[in-house]
Write an enzyme that holds these catalytic residues in place. Sequence first.
Site, PDB file in Angstrom:
ATOM      1  N   CYS A  19      95.609  63.845  80.330  1.00 45.98           N
ATOM      2  CA  CYS A  19      94.483  63.422  81.164  1.00 45.98           C
ATOM      3  C   CYS A  19      94.688  61.998  81.648  1.00 45.98           C
ATOM      4  CB  CYS A  19      93.171  63.532  80.391  1.00 45.98           C
ATOM      5  SG  CYS A  19      93.073  62.360  79.008  1.00 45.98           S
ATOM      6  N   CYS A  22      95.059  59.419  78.978  1.00 45.02           N
ATOM      7  CA  CYS A  22      96.409  59.339  78.403  1.00 45.02           C
ATOM      8  C   CYS A  22      97.268  58.399  79.236  1.00 45.02           C
ATOM      9  CB  CYS A  22      97.060  60.721  78.363  1.00 45.02           C
ATOM     10  SG  CYS A  22      96.222  61.936  77.326  1.00 45.02           S
ATOM     11  N   ASP A 434     106.717  52.322 120.156  1.00 46.66           N
ATOM     12  CA  ASP A 434     107.752  51.580 120.851  1.00 46.66           C
ATOM     13  C   ASP A 434     108.450  52.585 121.772  1.00 46.66           C
ATOM     14  OD1 ASP A 434     109.659  49.397 121.322  1.00 46.66           O
ATOM     15  OD2 ASP A 434     111.056  50.718 120.294  1.00 46.66           O
ATOM     16  N   ASP A 632     111.955  52.083 115.591  1.00 49.26           N
ATOM     17  CA  ASP A 632     113.265  52.462 115.057  1.00 49.26           C
ATOM     18  C   ASP A 632     113.611  51.735 113.768  1.00 49.26           C
ATOM     19  OD1 ASP A 632     113.874  49.928 115.878  1.00 49.26           O
ATOM     20  OD2 ASP A 632     115.095  50.533 117.591  1.00 49.26           O
ATOM     21  N   ASP A 636     111.795  46.498 115.346  1.00 46.98           N
ATOM     22  CA  ASP A 636     110.363  46.754 115.211  1.00 46.98           C
ATOM     23  C   ASP A 636     109.855  46.458 113.799  1.00 46.98           C
ATOM     24  OD1 ASP A 636     110.110  47.726 117.863  1.00 46.98           O
ATOM     25  OD2 ASP A 636     110.964  49.626 117.228  1.00 46.98           O
TER      26      ASP A 636
END
Length: 747
Positions: A19, A22, A434, A632, A636
């Site tokens: 859970c 844990c 772009d 790319d 960018d």
Amino acid sequence: MKQEKKHNQVTFGVLGMHCASCVRTVEKSLRKIRGVGQVSVNLTEEKATVDYDPDRVTPEKIFRVTRAAGYEPVELQPEKPGEYRKTRAERADGLRRRFIFAISFAVPLMAVAMAGMLWPDLPMRTHQFLVLLQFLLATPVIGAGTIFYRPGVLGLFRNRAANMDTLITLGVGTAYLYSLFQSIRVWSGPLTAPPHLYYEVAAFLLAFILLGKFLEARARGRTSEAIQKLIALQPPTAVRIQSGREREVPVAAITPGDILVVRPGGRIPVDGVVTEGDSSVNESMVTGESIPVEKTAGSQVIGGTINLSGAFRFRAVRVGRETFLAQVIRLVETAQNSKAPVQEAADRIAAFFVPAVLFTAIAVLLFWLIRGEETSLALQTFISVLIIACPCALGLATPTAIITAAGKGAELGILFRNGQALQAAASIKAVVFDKTGTLTRGEPLVTDLVTYQGDENGLLRIAGGLEKNSEHPLAGALLKAAENRQIPLPDATGFRSEPGLGIEGRIEGSLYRFGSPRYFQKHQVDTSGAEADIGRLESEGKTVALLAEEQRLIGIAAVADPIKESAAAAVARLKAGGRRVVLLTGDNRRTAAAVAGKLDIEETRSEVLPGDKSKEIARLQSQGLKVAMVGDGINDAPALAQADLGLAVASGTDVAIETGSVVLVRNDPRDVAVALELGACAFRKIRQNLFWAFFYNIIAIPVAAGLLYPVNGFLLNPAVAGAAMSLSSLSVVGNSLLLKRFRPGQD
């Protein structure tokens, strides 16, 4: 100079977690170690990733602390990626065997218990025998639940953090020990009537929990099927040319430069370049591209793909961890092991949830005892509250959805780096493209040459000589055009570049400039005689670059980058989903408008320098929009980092693009919409899972506490509570697995 701090990372398996509590216990224990930094534990994958200082702590100590917390650390073997999944599968099978063992004792135990209740007038000696039989049948079942007791007790006393195992241990232990106490009273002889025992409750409770944990483990394993399929794509052997002869060797023995042979129907073992022969290759299993790709000499081939027709030889280029397939597996595993921000909130809630359940169960027990009800009724409500409120569903709500979605994305050629990216994809309202390489093919071609002095070859000769030193996309187009015309290019000296504008240099003693009209305006070069040609070419969507010697205009080179066939459909799909689409380019306004017009994009930002792209993203964000940037991943990078979600287009077989949160393997702009749709679908599943987990507990806890008892006498049986708890976890996992049925276009 400040010495850089050492930093290592270890990822290992953690078995025995059930859970969110844990998870928090493991994370809390590991963070206490001096020298440990970032800690991330994934419940669904049962893995932990720990950053640590190797001068202060070792992986062995990290493993010891994990074991001391009550969980079993498992060292992962990178060379055997399927080994840990095999270990987890064996553990799941162990749960199945434990369930079969438990139920085989629980069923006859129920029959014996029913006999005592149906015939209360039996002689006391017979009742003593039946009680002894119940004890003998229940005790082996209690033994089958030992996997819950150690972490449950350690969680409560050593780690001071109760978890699901603590609740199970208390619930089962209370039922069993109370029954044992009453059994001793029966065997000692003073009782005139047999008391109510809970042996069958403890037995069936454990049996149902074991069954639920087995089904949950098997279902959780299915969330990682995508990774298992990817691993299975790697063939174990390859055929290598050695001393002119073909030899079968293990894939691990292949080194870059080896010449390998692939026959029809064979799987390509590593990444490489075809040297001889031709064929068609099915790359759908790693790129999502369904159409077979033709391969000839010089073509790249990807490891894990299937050769369909002819035989060919190829030279190994990337092997081992550097192959495309290995990169994809690492990216998907990283995403699956990460946490989304919403999961952090759920984990914080879970930290307080289990103590709250313990407090509630004790309060319920005291309430019924003070009210004067029988001890058996008070114990029944106490045990039911403990068991039914186990926060398993809460801990599984987010990671199961992330793992399944990340795997589905990999099947579609979309690689999410982490859970944050999936969550961000669900809220994107604006997508910025772009132009070059995303909406266009990224392969510009020279379409027009206009000369005012000299001829076309002379223009290409000078422009190509300048562009030999440039990395601008125009350079490749000019150099290719000069090569096609077999024009020898001169060398330029004094080369200077102004990014996004133009270049200059000296050739044969003269200063030449080559660049955009803005570049020429800046340097006060008269371009009035070329305005008509510039306007005509730009209106056709072509990028215009002018060439001048000193202050004298020589001519124009027009370059066009063809728009991808799928670009218009991608834009239409994004707009249909209610998202704004913006075109961002360094081209001038007329060229940008021409491209935008063909794609039906209303918003354009033209003449944007590479360094200013991130400012445009920030401007949109200032309007309250969640923004995705598609580029790319090279020039960018700042814009991709600034965006709420950066989508980087993969280059060839290289998916190791660090600037994007999402990598698009197929270089298809339609995949931008698919990525956002998948993220939205995954986050919908997370919200549904969290709602169910909370709603279940809001309804279940009052019923388990006996809310309906004063109304209609209904009390929830603890064994039924155990089954309901398991069912809640299974429902969450099952809902997440529905993401496997995701189809693009269903957002």
